[in-house]
Design a protein around this motif. Sequence first.
Motif, PDB file in Angstrom:
ATOM      1  N   MET A   1     -42.130  52.635 -10.983  1.00 34.40           N
ATOM      2  CA  MET A   1     -43.141  52.648 -12.049  1.00 34.40           C
ATOM      3  C   MET A   1     -44.350  51.842 -11.610  1.00 34.40           C
ATOM      4  O   MET A   1     -44.255  50.968 -10.750  1.00 34.40           O
ATOM      5  CB  MET A   1     -42.560  52.067 -13.344  1.00 34.40           C
ATOM      6  N   ARG A   2     -45.475  52.158 -12.214  1.00 30.32           N
ATOM      7  CA  ARG A   2     -46.723  51.437 -11.944  1.00 30.32           C
ATOM      8  C   ARG A   2     -47.133  50.694 -13.210  1.00 30.32           C
ATOM      9  O   ARG A   2     -47.183  51.278 -14.296  1.00 30.32           O
ATOM     10  CB  ARG A   2     -47.815  52.418 -11.512  1.00 30.32           C
ATOM     11  N   ILE A   3     -47.440  49.419 -13.073  1.00 25.82           N
ATOM     12  CA  ILE A   3     -47.785  48.586 -14.226  1.00 25.82           C
ATOM     13  C   ILE A   3     -49.172  47.992 -14.032  1.00 25.82           C
ATOM     14  O   ILE A   3     -49.512  47.500 -12.948  1.00 25.82           O
ATOM     15  CB  ILE A   3     -46.744  47.461 -14.424  1.00 25.82           C
ATOM     16  N   GLY A   4     -49.975  48.031 -15.089  1.00 24.82           N
ATOM     17  CA  GLY A   4     -51.285  47.406 -15.079  1.00 24.82           C
ATOM     18  C   GLY A   4     -51.204  46.004 -15.646  1.00 24.82           C
ATOM     19  O   GLY A   4     -50.630  45.794 -16.715  1.00 24.82           O
ATOM     20  N   THR A  18     -43.931  38.094 -10.365  1.00 22.57           N
ATOM     21  CA  THR A  18     -42.596  38.526 -10.783  1.00 22.57           C
ATOM     22  C   THR A  18     -42.469  40.037 -10.693  1.00 22.57           C
ATOM     23  O   THR A  18     -41.482  40.568 -10.155  1.00 22.57           O
ATOM     24  CB  THR A  18     -42.322  38.073 -12.223  1.00 22.57           C
ATOM     25  N   LEU A  19     -43.455  40.752 -11.206  1.00 25.65           N
ATOM     26  CA  LEU A  19     -43.393  42.207 -11.220  1.00 25.65           C
ATOM     27  C   LEU A  19     -43.540  42.793  -9.818  1.00 25.65           C
ATOM     28  O   LEU A  19     -42.915  43.805  -9.493  1.00 25.65           O
ATOM     29  CB  LEU A  19     -44.479  42.760 -12.136  1.00 25.65           C
ATOM     30  N   SER A  20     -44.354  42.163  -8.980  1.00 34.60           N
ATOM     31  CA  SER A  20     -44.598  42.695  -7.639  1.00 34.60           C
ATOM     32  C   SER A  20     -43.334  42.712  -6.796  1.00 34.60           C
ATOM     33  O   SER A  20     -43.161  43.603  -5.949  1.00 34.60           O
ATOM     34  CB  SER A  20     -45.686  41.865  -6.945  1.00 34.60           C
ATOM     35  N   ARG A  21     -42.440  41.754  -7.037  1.00 32.06           N
ATOM     36  CA  ARG A  21     -41.212  41.713  -6.248  1.00 32.06           C
ATOM     37  C   ARG A  21     -40.022  42.352  -6.957  1.00 32.06           C
ATOM     38  O   ARG A  21     -38.908  42.335  -6.428  1.00 32.06           O
ATOM     39  CB  ARG A  21     -40.874  40.269  -5.864  1.00 32.06           C
ATOM     40  N   HIS A  22     -40.254  42.912  -8.138  1.00 35.52           N
ATOM     41  CA  HIS A  22     -39.168  43.543  -8.886  1.00 35.52           C
ATOM     42  C   HIS A  22     -38.814  44.883  -8.248  1.00 35.52           C
ATOM     43  O   HIS A  22     -39.692  45.712  -7.986  1.00 35.52           O
ATOM     44  CB  HIS A  22     -39.573  43.741 -10.345  1.00 35.52           C
ATOM     45  N   ARG A  23     -37.540  45.113  -8.042  1.00 40.11           N
ATOM     46  CA  ARG A  23     -37.120  46.330  -7.334  1.00 40.11           C
ATOM     47  C   ARG A  23     -37.421  47.605  -8.111  1.00 40.11           C
ATOM     48  O   ARG A  23     -37.501  48.697  -7.521  1.00 40.11           O
ATOM     49  CB  ARG A  23     -35.618  46.259  -7.023  1.00 40.11           C
ATOM     50  N   GLU A  24     -37.573  47.514  -9.432  1.00 37.08           N
ATOM     51  CA  GLU A  24     -37.841  48.699 -10.241  1.00 37.08           C
ATOM     52  C   GLU A  24     -39.334  48.992 -10.398  1.00 37.08           C
ATOM     53  O   GLU A  24     -39.704  50.005 -10.981  1.00 37.08           O
ATOM     54  CB  GLU A  24     -37.217  48.536 -11.633  1.00 37.08           C
ATOM     55  N   VAL A  25     -40.179  48.103  -9.903  1.00 33.19           N
ATOM     56  CA  VAL A  25     -41.630  48.275 -10.038  1.00 33.19           C
ATOM     57  C   VAL A  25     -42.202  48.711  -8.701  1.00 33.19           C
ATOM     58  O   VAL A  25     -42.101  48.004  -7.701  1.00 33.19           O
ATOM     59  CB  VAL A  25     -42.298  46.967 -10.515  1.00 33.19           C
ATOM     60  N   GLY A  26     -42.814  49.893  -8.705  1.00 38.64           N
ATOM     61  CA  GLY A  26     -43.349  50.419  -7.456  1.00 38.64           C
ATOM     62  C   GLY A  26     -44.662  49.803  -7.052  1.00 38.64           C
ATOM     63  O   GLY A  26     -44.882  49.502  -5.873  1.00 38.64           O
ATOM     64  N   PHE A 289     -38.537  43.097 -19.934  1.00 38.69           N
ATOM     65  CA  PHE A 289     -39.521  44.147 -20.231  1.00 38.69           C
ATOM     66  C   PHE A 289     -39.277  45.371 -19.371  1.00 38.69           C
ATOM     67  O   PHE A 289     -39.338  46.513 -19.853  1.00 38.69           O
ATOM     68  CB  PHE A 289     -40.933  43.604 -20.006  1.00 38.69           C
ATOM     69  N   VAL A 290     -38.985  45.174 -18.099  1.00 34.44           N
ATOM     70  CA  VAL A 290     -38.675  46.311 -17.215  1.00 34.44           C
ATOM     71  C   VAL A 290     -37.427  47.035 -17.710  1.00 34.44           C
ATOM     72  O   VAL A 290     -37.357  48.273 -17.696  1.00 34.44           O
ATOM     73  CB  VAL A 290     -38.514  45.841 -15.753  1.00 34.44           C
ATOM     74  N   GLU A 291     -36.442  46.277 -18.164  1.00 35.00           N
ATOM     75  CA  GLU A 291     -35.230  46.903 -18.704  1.00 35.00           C
ATOM     76  C   GLU A 291     -35.543  47.707 -19.961  1.00 35.00           C
ATOM     77  O   GLU A 291     -34.972  48.777 -20.179  1.00 35.00           O
ATOM     78  CB  GLU A 291     -34.184  45.829 -19.008  1.00 35.00           C
ATOM     79  N   VAL A 292     -36.441  47.203 -20.794  1.00 38.97           N
ATOM     80  CA  VAL A 292     -36.872  47.954 -21.980  1.00 38.97           C
ATOM     81  C   VAL A 292     -37.544  49.254 -21.554  1.00 38.97           C
ATOM     82  O   VAL A 292     -37.278  50.330 -22.110  1.00 38.97           O
ATOM     83  CB  VAL A 292     -37.827  47.109 -22.851  1.00 38.97           C
ATOM     84  N   LEU A 293     -38.410  49.183 -20.545  1.00 33.99           N
ATOM     85  CA  LEU A 293     -39.099  50.374 -20.053  1.00 33.99           C
ATOM     86  C   LEU A 293     -38.120  51.404 -19.512  1.00 33.99           C
ATOM     87  O   LEU A 293     -38.337  52.617 -19.651  1.00 33.99           O
ATOM     88  CB  LEU A 293     -40.093  49.988 -18.949  1.00 33.99           C
ATOM     89  N   ASN A 294     -37.037  50.930 -18.918  1.00 38.12           N
ATOM     90  CA  ASN A 294     -36.025  51.830 -18.360  1.00 38.12           C
ATOM     91  C   ASN A 294     -35.009  52.302 -19.398  1.00 38.12           C
ATOM     92  O   ASN A 294     -34.077  53.045 -19.055  1.00 38.12           O
ATOM     93  CB  ASN A 294     -35.286  51.133 -17.207  1.00 38.12           C
ATOM     94  N   GLY A 295     -35.174  51.855 -20.636  1.00 38.58           N
ATOM     95  CA  GLY A 295     -34.243  52.247 -21.680  1.00 38.58           C
ATOM     96  C   GLY A 295     -32.894  51.577 -21.580  1.00 38.58           C
ATOM     97  O   GLY A 295     -31.906  52.058 -22.138  1.00 38.58           O
ATOM     98  N   GLU A 296     -32.830  50.438 -20.890  1.00 36.68           N
ATOM     99  CA  GLU A 296     -31.561  49.747 -20.665  1.00 36.68           C
ATOM    100  C   GLU A 296     -31.247  48.705 -21.734  1.00 36.68           C
ATOM    101  O   GLU A 296     -30.134  48.187 -21.784  1.00 36.68           O
ATOM    102  CB  GLU A 296     -31.587  49.075 -19.290  1.00 36.68           C
TER     103      GLU A 296
END
Length: 341
Positions: A1-4, A18-26, A289-296
């Motif tokens: 995913m891409r986040i602004g 934090t987001l830049s090194r998150h495995r779910e954030v492209g 927040f990433v987990e929320v975005l992934n529906g987890e």
Amino acid sequence: MRIGVIGTGRIGTIHARTLSRHREVGSLILTDADPARAQALAHRLGETAAPGVDEIFKWGVDAVVITTATAAHAELIGRAARSGLPVFCEKPIALDVPGTLQALAEVAAAGTVLQMGFQRRFDAGYAGAREAVRSGRLGRLHTVRATTCDQSPPPAEWLPLSGGLFRDTLIHDFDALRWVTGREVVEVRATGSDAGPAMFRESGDVDTGAAVLTLDDGTLAVATAARLNGAGYDARMELAGERDTVVVGLDDRTPIASTEPGGPPAADKPWTGFLERFGPAYEAELNAFVEVLNGERSNPCDGGEALRALRISEACELSRRERRPVPLAEIEGAGPQGETA
């Protein structure tokens, strides 16, 4: 995913890392009112900088993280909602209740996600206190004492934009109080002192504040805050019940010293600020927040929670100015049965 990420100041930088090194954030797109600051951070992280907010929405993102000055929060939340984008936003939504309600209405109309940044909900100590209360370990809770003290004051030019001590600082204690106890505040009595540097008086703010809050089950809470606590950054909560008492934020870095002969020594390396003290919690809330975005998982702190904390802050500010107790029912934003809309 891409986040602004909109805003690359202190907390924006933390969140971007934090987001830049998150495995779910492209990838990330970063922007700031100071384009050079966003560009420098993007270069360090290997991400993309955008010249302005418009490009965040034009270039296409899957979600937005808002860490700008508070005055811009509500407009950006509304814009993201109209674009169908989930949002993580640092507190508060706005500096007043009407602005908060308007932003929440846009989110509700769009059916999008708004997660608020009350990081203490992700701190191990506050989570432990919540468990102690909810499990019955403390018995009937009768007293809560909360404090947040900064080691050094913020810049003078920032004070008029902050919303004041109760809205900017103590709002964290008010949210934590609700989250830990599971109770609502029904009345406040608040006061403040501007006896410190002149910049607080000049901005119409106070450098020290205190509030006595009555919860809906009769529990009494006292919340205090100070902008100049030379010993270090101090964020604690004590919860006393008929069976037991627990303390959040008491460790070998707590900036307090005992005067008892056999008491513990002063901290060798006291906390210096909130970014250091709550570093793991800031990372955890972005992971959530990433987990929320992934529906987890479901949203752990929606906009309604921010409104409830703001209403307490508003009641305290009104109480301070008018030197009287203020029932929460007097503050707009409550439904017909006193529930927050």
